[in-house]
Design a protein around this motif. Sequence first.
Motif, PDB file in Angstrom:
ATOM      1  N   ASP A 135       0.833  -1.194   0.000  1.00 37.47           N
ATOM      2  CA  ASP A 135       0.000   0.000   0.000  1.00 37.47           C
ATOM      3  C   ASP A 135       0.872   1.250   0.000  1.00 37.47           C
ATOM      4  O   ASP A 135       2.103   1.181  -0.062  1.00 37.47           O
ATOM      5  CB  ASP A 135      -0.967  -0.021   1.188  1.00 37.47           C
ATOM      6  CG  ASP A 135      -0.237  -0.103   2.523  1.00 37.47           C
ATOM      7  OD1 ASP A 135       0.958   0.314   2.587  1.00 37.47           O
ATOM      8  OD2 ASP A 135      -0.838  -0.566   3.504  1.00 37.47           O
ATOM      9  N   ALA A 136       0.218   2.425   0.088  1.00 38.38           N
ATOM     10  CA  ALA A 136       0.938   3.699   0.017  1.00 38.38           C
ATOM     11  C   ALA A 136       1.951   3.835   1.148  1.00 38.38           C
ATOM     12  O   ALA A 136       3.058   4.357   0.950  1.00 38.38           O
ATOM     13  CB  ALA A 136      -0.065   4.857   0.045  1.00 38.38           C
ATOM     14  N   ASP A 137       1.588   3.371   2.355  1.00 35.63           N
ATOM     15  CA  ASP A 137       2.512   3.461   3.484  1.00 35.63           C
ATOM     16  C   ASP A 137       3.757   2.621   3.233  1.00 35.63           C
ATOM     17  O   ASP A 137       4.877   3.019   3.569  1.00 35.63           O
ATOM     18  CB  ASP A 137       1.822   3.001   4.780  1.00 35.63           C
ATOM     19  CG  ASP A 137       0.760   3.983   5.234  1.00 35.63           C
ATOM     20  OD1 ASP A 137       0.858   5.172   4.856  1.00 35.63           O
ATOM     21  OD2 ASP A 137      -0.150   3.557   5.978  1.00 35.63           O
ATOM     22  N   ASP A 138       3.558   1.417   2.666  1.00 35.66           N
ATOM     23  CA  ASP A 138       4.698   0.553   2.352  1.00 35.66           C
ATOM     24  C   ASP A 138       5.634   1.237   1.360  1.00 35.66           C
ATOM     25  O   ASP A 138       6.859   1.197   1.506  1.00 35.66           O
ATOM     26  CB  ASP A 138       4.213  -0.783   1.768  1.00 35.66           C
ATOM     27  CG  ASP A 138       3.471  -1.615   2.793  1.00 35.66           C
ATOM     28  OD1 ASP A 138       3.807  -1.506   3.984  1.00 35.66           O
ATOM     29  OD2 ASP A 138       2.566  -2.362   2.397  1.00 35.66           O
ATOM     30  N   LEU A 139       5.040   1.860   0.323  1.00 35.02           N
ATOM     31  CA  LEU A 139       5.861   2.504  -0.701  1.00 35.02           C
ATOM     32  C   LEU A 139       6.607   3.707  -0.145  1.00 35.02           C
ATOM     33  O   LEU A 139       7.771   3.947  -0.484  1.00 35.02           O
ATOM     34  CB  LEU A 139       4.980   2.918  -1.882  1.00 35.02           C
ATOM     35  CG  LEU A 139       4.313   1.770  -2.654  1.00 35.02           C
ATOM     36  CD1 LEU A 139       3.422   2.325  -3.749  1.00 35.02           C
ATOM     37  CD2 LEU A 139       5.356   0.834  -3.251  1.00 35.02           C
ATOM     38  N   ARG A 140       5.923   4.487   0.734  1.00 37.67           N
ATOM     39  CA  ARG A 140       6.613   5.626   1.340  1.00 37.67           C
ATOM     40  C   ARG A 140       7.760   5.166   2.240  1.00 37.67           C
ATOM     41  O   ARG A 140       8.843   5.762   2.257  1.00 37.67           O
ATOM     42  CB  ARG A 140       5.612   6.474   2.135  1.00 37.67           C
ATOM     43  CG  ARG A 140       4.857   7.493   1.280  1.00 37.67           C
ATOM     44  CD  ARG A 140       4.058   8.446   2.144  1.00 37.67           C
ATOM     45  NE  ARG A 140       2.877   7.801   2.694  1.00 37.67           N
ATOM     46  CZ  ARG A 140       1.681   7.808   2.100  1.00 37.67           C
ATOM     47  NH1 ARG A 140       1.529   8.441   0.955  1.00 37.67           N
ATOM     48  NH2 ARG A 140       0.661   7.204   2.661  1.00 37.67           N
ATOM     49  N   ALA A 141       7.522   4.106   2.998  1.00 42.64           N
ATOM     50  CA  ALA A 141       8.574   3.570   3.869  1.00 42.64           C
ATOM     51  C   ALA A 141       9.754   3.079   3.042  1.00 42.64           C
ATOM     52  O   ALA A 141      10.925   3.249   3.421  1.00 42.64           O
ATOM     53  CB  ALA A 141       8.017   2.440   4.735  1.00 42.64           C
ATOM     54  N   TYR A 142       9.429   2.459   1.880  1.00 43.81           N
ATOM     55  CA  TYR A 142      10.507   1.960   1.026  1.00 43.81           C
ATOM     56  C   TYR A 142      11.309   3.116   0.427  1.00 43.81           C
ATOM     57  O   TYR A 142      12.534   3.048   0.312  1.00 43.81           O
ATOM     58  CB  TYR A 142       9.929   1.087  -0.083  1.00 43.81           C
ATOM     59  CG  TYR A 142      10.976   0.286  -0.826  1.00 43.81           C
ATOM     60  CD1 TYR A 142      11.618  -0.778  -0.202  1.00 43.81           C
ATOM     61  CD2 TYR A 142      11.335   0.602  -2.129  1.00 43.81           C
ATOM     62  CE1 TYR A 142      12.579  -1.518  -0.865  1.00 43.81           C
ATOM     63  CE2 TYR A 142      12.295  -0.125  -2.798  1.00 43.81           C
ATOM     64  CZ  TYR A 142      12.924  -1.187  -2.163  1.00 43.81           C
ATOM     65  OH  TYR A 142      13.883  -1.897  -2.820  1.00 43.81           O
TER      66      TYR A 142
END
Length: 663
Positions: A135-142
């Motif tokens: 999700d968006a949070d995963d992509l931002r964390a990455y």
Amino acid sequence: MKKNKTGMFMPKAKANDENANSWFSIKAQSNNNAVIKLYDEIGGWGVTARNFAQELANLGDIKNIELRIDSPGGDVFEGITIYNLLKGLDAYVTVYIDGLAASMGSVIAMAGDKIIMPSTAFMMIHKPWGGQVGDADDLRAYADLLDKVETTLSETYMKKTGLGAEEIAALLKEETWFSGAEAVEAGFADELSNQSQTTHYANSKRMENYNMPDKLKALMKPKASTTQQPTVPNAVATEADILARVQEAEVTRRAGISNIFANFGGKHKDIENECLLDMSCSVDAAKDKVLAHLGKGTVPAIPQDQSHFHAGNGNIVGDSVASAILSRAGHQARDADNIYNNYNLRELARASLADRGIACSTQAPLAMIGMAFTHTSSDFGQILIDVAHKSLLKGWEDSAETFEMWTNKGSLSDFKTSNRVGLDELGSLRKVKEGAEYKYITTSDRAEQIALATYGEIFAITRQAIINDDLSALTRIPTMMGRAAKATIGDLVYAILTSNPTMSDNKTLFHSEHGNTGTGSISDINALDKLRQLMRKQKSGKRNLNIRPEYILGPTALEAQANQTIRSASVKGSDANSGIVNPLQNFATYIAEPRLDDDSAVKFYMAAAQGQDTIEVAYLDGIDTPYIEQQEGFTVDGVSTKVRIDAGVAPLDYRGFVRSTGA
């Protein structure tokens, strides 16, 4: 962190095939040297950090490593581990870019103490990249993770090149390709070699991921090979693989931090949570944070502006390190029970840091020794200065100077000009009649002046000297400076005799009106007797001072002749059976001084006993030995060590001297 879309596996050569190519090998050679051949991708089907660490450990104690690289890069975490393994060695690492050092291959190259490239080789640096699903949070964390990785990679380039963060960031963004000459010019390599190399990765599918300029592709050709290398199906590292590695590293980090705080029984949870949430906080950084918190509000046992030297039974390691160095320097007997006796200086520096709980196992030798000098908890620098100081004092004390035998030693509290009262200031004591008052003595305005001056030099104790186990910076150089310091005082003393300075009465020290000049050779008994009488007849007003000559100061050219004249029982030239005794036998001690040879081979001087007013050598606060001070250097790669002595030399009165022209 490039997304590993393709990977080419190139199997290692068989052990019994001497002509086969070995794409990754670590071989120990004679004289503590080793050669590492890294002709492969990093991680995956290529060189893994685990294999690299194991092969490196098998080498044992190695002093020099030749690392040869031809790699298109690969896994960022595997590459960083290999980089840290190399930087943590005590060995000197020379890196040769034989064909290509791209992506993580260029990062590993930065671990070298010296990097050498042919003009036909290439180096490439770029921003890390990879893939992530979620999700968006995963992509931002990455994305945040990629930024942190880029910061880590940038630091390795900055340390080597001296370029700033913005300059490195611009080069990474552009995916910059350097030829050998361009790499040297930009600071990514140190020198060009005369070899002509190409890379065998020109046709690698990994190269398709890079924006290599066409003109460079035309120059890069695969290595010629007489045998066909078998291949295996391409391996694809998925986003899940990359995430798994990241998660594994994070689990290890969090477990290490939790273990640290478990020792405090649930206390300091706020600091623990802060460290756990910050992915950039390593285990060592967490340890430093909690120690800093525990140290708040405490008062150091030693003031901050003083040297930190831990001594006594509570500092067994520090005392043992000091004892080992002092015994090697010859300043004390060797303690047979000292386990540090066989350590070299570099190993002693590391032991000093480790004893204070300072993490240094992964530090390069120069950086580690710099920490040993400068870390506030380390006493290594103070131990070295103590050894240097003892060497300095040994040179001072062993110096064969003669001025201390007959001059007065004085003390001055500051650098202002001081006045010394001469022998003529007091006449005979006046009679005090019964019931009368004592009267104050009056003195004239005449007085001889003396003032302090500072003499000194600076020498360096470099980190290179510690790495090379060179004790001369702690022994020979300070010893020579100690001798030079005392020789400086000797120069000043004997310059007064030979220069014949003007006294406060506007007459020179040796002057006919002072009644302290004469003639005659050192072997003439009658001439010596007349010179002796000149000193004995000196007066203060009407009072006879009755000064006796104690020393004869003269050149070494007259030493044998003078001793024969003074020490003989009979007068030179007389018949041994004539009964004519030597009236001046042993009336004075001859002091031979080479500086007086430089002025005259026949001129000599008589001087009164030590304590009489002849020449005073005054020291600041009476400290009659050189000072030694140490400061971390800006112009040298180590510490600057200053040697100084504050002294003043001046004639106090002419009555304690007689000079003969020697004719």
